[in-house]
Design a protein around this motif. Structure first.
Motif, short mmCIF file in Angstrom:
data_model
loop_
_atom_site.label_atom_id
_atom_site.label_comp_id
_atom_site.label_asym_id
_atom_site.label_seq_id
_atom_site.Cartn_x
_atom_site.Cartn_y
_atom_site.Cartn_z
N GLY A 1 0.79 -1.22 0.00
CA GLY A 1 0.00 0.00 0.00
C GLY A 1 0.82 1.27 0.00
N SER A 2 1.96 1.27 0.71
CA SER A 2 2.75 2.50 0.79
C SER A 2 3.43 2.84 -0.52
CB SER A 2 3.79 2.37 1.90
OG SER A 2 4.66 1.28 1.62
N ASP A 3 3.45 1.93 -1.49
CA ASP A 3 4.04 2.20 -2.79
C ASP A 3 3.00 2.67 -3.81
OD1 ASP A 3 6.65 1.68 -2.19
OD2 ASP A 3 6.49 -0.46 -2.58
N ARG A 4 1.81 3.05 -3.35
CA ARG A 4 0.76 3.50 -4.27
C ARG A 4 0.83 5.00 -4.53
NH1 ARG A 4 -3.66 -0.17 -4.61
NH2 ARG A 4 -5.12 1.54 -4.92
N TYR A 5 1.89 5.66 -4.07
CA TYR A 5 2.02 7.10 -4.24
C TYR A 5 3.42 7.42 -4.72
CZ TYR A 5 -1.92 6.69 -1.03
OH TYR A 5 -3.10 6.33 -0.46
N GLY A 6 3.55 8.33 -5.69
CA GLY A 6 4.87 8.70 -6.17
C GLY A 6 4.83 9.31 -7.55
N MET A 7 5.84 8.99 -8.36
CA MET A 7 6.01 9.59 -9.68
C MET A 7 6.28 8.49 -10.69
SD MET A 7 8.93 12.31 -10.85
CE MET A 7 10.22 11.07 -10.66
N MET A 8 5.79 8.71 -11.92
CA MET A 8 6.00 7.72 -12.98
C MET A 8 6.47 8.41 -14.25
SD MET A 8 3.29 5.26 -14.96
CE MET A 8 2.74 6.60 -16.00
N VAL A 9 7.44 7.79 -14.93
CA VAL A 9 7.88 8.23 -16.25
C VAL A 9 7.45 7.15 -17.25
CG1 VAL A 9 9.84 8.79 -17.72
CG2 VAL A 9 9.85 9.48 -15.32
N GLN A 10 6.75 7.57 -18.29
CA GLN A 10 6.31 6.62 -19.32
C GLN A 10 6.88 7.04 -20.66
OE1 GLN A 10 2.20 5.09 -19.57
NE2 GLN A 10 2.13 5.89 -21.65
N VAL A 11 7.49 6.11 -21.35
CA VAL A 11 8.00 6.33 -22.70
C VAL A 11 7.27 5.38 -23.63
CG1 VAL A 11 10.03 6.28 -24.20
CG2 VAL A 11 10.25 7.01 -21.82
N GLN A 12 6.70 5.91 -24.71
CA GLN A 12 5.95 5.10 -25.66
C GLN A 12 6.42 5.41 -27.06
OE1 GLN A 12 1.77 5.14 -25.01
NE2 GLN A 12 1.27 3.90 -26.78
N ARG A 13 6.88 4.39 -27.75
CA ARG A 13 7.38 4.57 -29.10
C ARG A 13 6.39 4.08 -30.16
NH1 ARG A 13 9.51 7.95 -27.35
NH2 ARG A 13 11.70 8.26 -26.83
N SER A 14 5.41 3.29 -29.76
CA SER A 14 4.36 2.84 -30.67
C SER A 14 3.18 2.42 -29.82
CB SER A 14 4.84 1.69 -31.56
OG SER A 14 5.20 0.57 -30.77
N SER A 15 2.01 2.31 -30.44
CA SER A 15 0.81 1.96 -29.71
C SER A 15 0.95 0.57 -29.10
CB SER A 15 -0.40 2.00 -30.65
OG SER A 15 -1.57 1.66 -29.96
#
Length: 469
Positions: free
Chosen positions: A290-304
């Motif tokens: 549960g304590s890991d449900r908060y923070g920051m995310m980086v998403q990289v998408q090169r194709s669908s």
């Protein structure tokens, strides 16, 4: 008394004068020339060959012919001869060649408005406001190409500016005010002024100060902002993927709801930085931590359908998540020097803590691994031990682990134990009785020898391997 009028030199009729009509007609001829005067040109030097009656010219310098010696005079052709009149200070004449009214001033003709000390159009000029205009509008147009207005001041410390007033109270001013930097000033009362814009050519920078305090400074080396940036050009939500928008701190902080990221991030190529707050498909939701449900995310998408994510949680943990044809895979914890060794934990059979945990106490030492493996080790050195109890054809010691059977850490099920007992300076064997349990070694452990001995030192090593969950 003179026979001529003092201003225009018109001949008077004299008493008992013969042929008075000649004198009268001469005066009329001169009046005809000087009343509403208009010249064909103001600087002619040669008389025209065939002038029309009534034609008048202003004679320029270096006149020739019958005009010689008449520089500056007005020449009027009455149909038979030239009549010459010397203009006096202040006389006005319309010059048809340049379509402009001229005034005889200081011994020469000059445009009537040139060097005019004051001019009021629709209002009264004064010593300070020498040009005053009262009109609905003022037009300054080109003369065939461009057009430029100029405000010139005497020195850098003077002011050359345009002042905007309402009911004679100044509220805005722009120009060079006291230096050579262009500035725009505003005032609410006409007394207290704030410089809201300043373009400094010496410093090569532009400063914006809406309330008098600099909030933005633009130079060739960079842009300094000292105020929050808001508006439609700023990203306001994780789903706002419009091109050209500014990513703001906090603008991508998602709300505390159960929606998945798929509804907040566009399915398009690009890189995204978002904050997550108890998101349904955050790393904590899939790991059960549960304590890991908060923070920051980086998403990289090169194709669908091919997303790559890195999560940084408020607990300092990192997760990596990839997507394949089968969909998003469960987040995997990233281990580093900060979390490789620590407290191991699990939720639902999945690791949620460090990769390894090491500890020791009065019962020995233990090592736990994130996959559930646990190893406990106990080492005892016993002095003054006797091996003189008959054990078939052999001799054994008393129980070596009496009072020392507890493991350093509990197992989830009885572990596999390896126990050895070594008697100094004697070849021995080890006999073990019983299986032990999740917290204890087998109860009976003997050292066995071929001969009976007493007062010996015995070294006991216990190794237990099992699972902690």
């Amino acid at each position: 008394m003179s026979n001529l009028s003092p201003r225009m030199g018109l001949p008077f009729l004299l008493p008992s004068q013969a042929q008075k009509h000649v004198t009268h007609n001469e005066a009329l001829q001169q009046l005809d020339a000087l009343t509403q005067p208009a010249v064909l040109a103001l600087a002619e030097v040669a008389p025209p060959a065939s002038p029309e009656a009534g034609a008048m010219y202003g004679i320029g310098a270096g006149a020739t012919g019958v005009w010689a010696g008449r520089d500056g005079a007005l020449a009027y052709w009455d149909g038979t001869a030239w009549l010459f009149v010397s203009p006096q200070e202040g006389w006005r004449v319309w010059a048809q060649d340049v379509q402009e009214l001229h005034v005889w001033r200081g011994g020469s003709w000059a445009p009537a408005l040139q060097s005019t000390v004051q001019l009021g159009i629709g209002t009264t000029a004064d010593a300070t406001n020498r040009l005053s205009v009262a009109s609905d509008a003022s037009l300054f147009s080109h003369a065939g190409a461009g057009h430029q207005m100029k405000l010139n001041k005497a020195s850098a410390g003077d002011t050359g500016s345009v002042l905007f007033q309402s009911d004679w109270v100044g509220h805005a001013e722009m120009g060079l005010a006291g230096d050579t930097a262009f500035s725009v000033k505003i005032s609410a009362d006409g007394a207290s002024w704030d410089t809201v814009l300043r373009a400094d050519p010496a410093a090569q920078e532009i400063t914006f100060a809406p309330a008098g305090t600099a909030r933005m400074v633009l130079s060739d080396t960079g842009l300094q902002l000292d105020a929050p940036v808001t508006g439609s050009a700023v990203q306001s939500a994780g789903s706002d993927g419009a091109a050209g928008k500014i990513l703001m701190t906090g603008a991508q902080c998602l709300t505390n709801d159960s929606a998945a990221y798929s509804g907040l991030l566009p399915d398009a190529m690009g890189s995204w930085l978002v904050g997550f707050n108890d998101k349904a498909d955050g790393p904590g939701a899939l790991t059960g931590h549960g304590s890991d449900r908060y923070g920051m995310m980086v998403q990289v998408q090169r194709s669908s359908g091919r997303r790559h994510r890195i999560f940084q949680t408020l607990t300092g943990q990192m997760f990596h998540q990839t997507e394949s044809a089968a969909g998003l895979q469960a987040p995997k914890r990233v281990y580093d020097t900060g979390n490789l060794l620590g407290t191991v934990s699990q939720a639902g059979g999945l690791p949620t803590g460090a990769m390894m945990e090491h500890g020791s106490n009065a019962n020995g030492a233990y090592v736990r691994y994130a996959d559930g493996t646990q190893i406990c080790h106990k080492k005892l050195t016993l002095s003054g031990q006797d091996l003189n109890i008959a054990y078939g054809a052999l001799f054994r010691s008393g129980s070596l682990l009496s009072g020392n059977t507890v493991f350093a850490a509990m197992f989830s099920e009885p572990p596999a134990c390896t126990i050895t007992a070594h008697v100094e300076n004697l070849s021995t064997m080890t006999a073990v009785g019983g299986l032990g349990d999740v917290g204890n070694t087998p109860a009976t452990v003997y050292a066995v020898a071929h001969t009976a001995v007493t007062g010996r030192v015995i070294h006991v090593n216990v190794m237990a391997i099992g699972r902690w969950y």
